[in-house]
Enzyme design. Structure first.
Site, PDB file in Angstrom:
ATOM      1  N   CYS A  88       0.841  -1.190   0.000  1.00  8.64           N
ATOM      2  CA  CYS A  88       0.000   0.000   0.000  1.00  8.64           C
ATOM      3  C   CYS A  88       0.886   1.254   0.000  1.00  8.64           C
ATOM      4  O   CYS A  88       1.679   1.431  -0.908  1.00  8.64           O
ATOM      5  CB  CYS A  88      -0.991  -0.046   1.154  1.00  8.64           C
ATOM      6  N   HIS A 193      -3.458  -5.043  -0.695  1.00 10.61           N
ATOM      7  CA  HIS A 193      -3.208  -5.555   0.657  1.00 10.61           C
ATOM      8  C   HIS A 193      -3.192  -7.082   0.627  1.00 10.61           C
ATOM      9  O   HIS A 193      -4.255  -7.708   0.679  1.00 10.61           O
ATOM     10  CB  HIS A 193      -4.290  -5.074   1.629  1.00 10.61           C
ATOM     11  N   GLU A 195      -2.432  -9.044   2.955  1.00 12.89           N
ATOM     12  CA  GLU A 195      -2.932  -9.560   4.244  1.00 12.89           C
ATOM     13  C   GLU A 195      -4.449  -9.611   4.299  1.00 12.89           C
ATOM     14  O   GLU A 195      -5.015 -10.268   5.188  1.00 12.89           O
ATOM     15  CB  GLU A 195      -2.369  -8.721   5.398  1.00 12.89           C
TER      16      GLU A 195
END
Length: 213
Positions: A88, A193, A195
């Protein structure tokens, strides 16, 4: 046991990133100690460096400078050649400069500028939020086993425009293509992202933990 320095500079989903890196390591049976840290000594000696980031480019750069870890990151990544990943705004900080709220110097590890997204379709909203497909423009070890067109989770209003197209690994389209992933030597960045991107994101993080650039 490798040490992964997850940089804490007051920006980013640290706990989400930490949890995802641990899960990625568990799924591949990778021996990795994930350490959330702003300790320059630990960062300088780390086997891998991971830089998250959420928010404005300028404030994230200010937070990074305030921790004093930039020199340590540079030592690990460029002095010792250890693998680096930014996600990001951590990815955007790799650029030469960001153009959000004026001009802010980036790390200049990937030449280019971070510019506001300008979709060709006025019906498309900014920020660009949610799931979107990734189009691979060249092969890279970080995307091994991640299919072309895999969907990743985004939350961004700006994107990195690389000065050298050869640094771009993947793109995404939101009223026009923009950079989704870059890599140059032992440095890589992801606009999305991982994650938050479920199985595909975890696979990519596991690839990072095994990456030997």
């Amino acid at each position: 046991m490798q040490t992964v320095a997850l940089i804490d500079y007051g920006s980013g989903n640290l706990r989400s990133a930490e949890k995802a890196l641990r899960e990625a390591a568990r799924r591949r049976d990778i021996a990795a100690e994930i350490v959330v840290t702003a300790d320059p000594d630990l960062v300088a000696k780390a086997d891998r460096v991971f830089l998250p980031g959420v928010g404005a480019f300028a404030s994230c750069r200010a937070g990074l400078d305030a921790t004093g870890v930039y020199e340590a990151m540079n030592e690990a990544v460029h002095g010792r050649g250890q693998p680096f990943m930014g996600i990001c705004v951590g990815h955007q900080l790799l650029a030469t400069e960001g153009l959000e709220f004026g001009v802010t110097p980036g790390l200049d590890w990937i030449g280019g500028q971070v510019k506001k997204l300008q979709p060709s379709d006025p019906a498309l909203t900014i920020p660009h939020m949610g799931w979107n497909a990734v189009t691979l423009v060249r092969d890279h070890a970080l995307f091994a086993g991640v299919p072309d067109g895999a969907h990743m989770y985004y939350a961004n209003s700006f994107a990195l425009t690389a000065a050298d197209p050869a640094d771009v690994v993947a793109t995404t389209d939101h009223g026009g293509p923009f950079t989704a992933a870059v890599a140059k030597g032992n440095v890589a960045g992801l606009q999305f992202h991982p994650e938050k991107s479920q199985a595909a994101g975890l696979a990519l993080l596991a690839n990072f933990l095994e990456w030997r650039p």
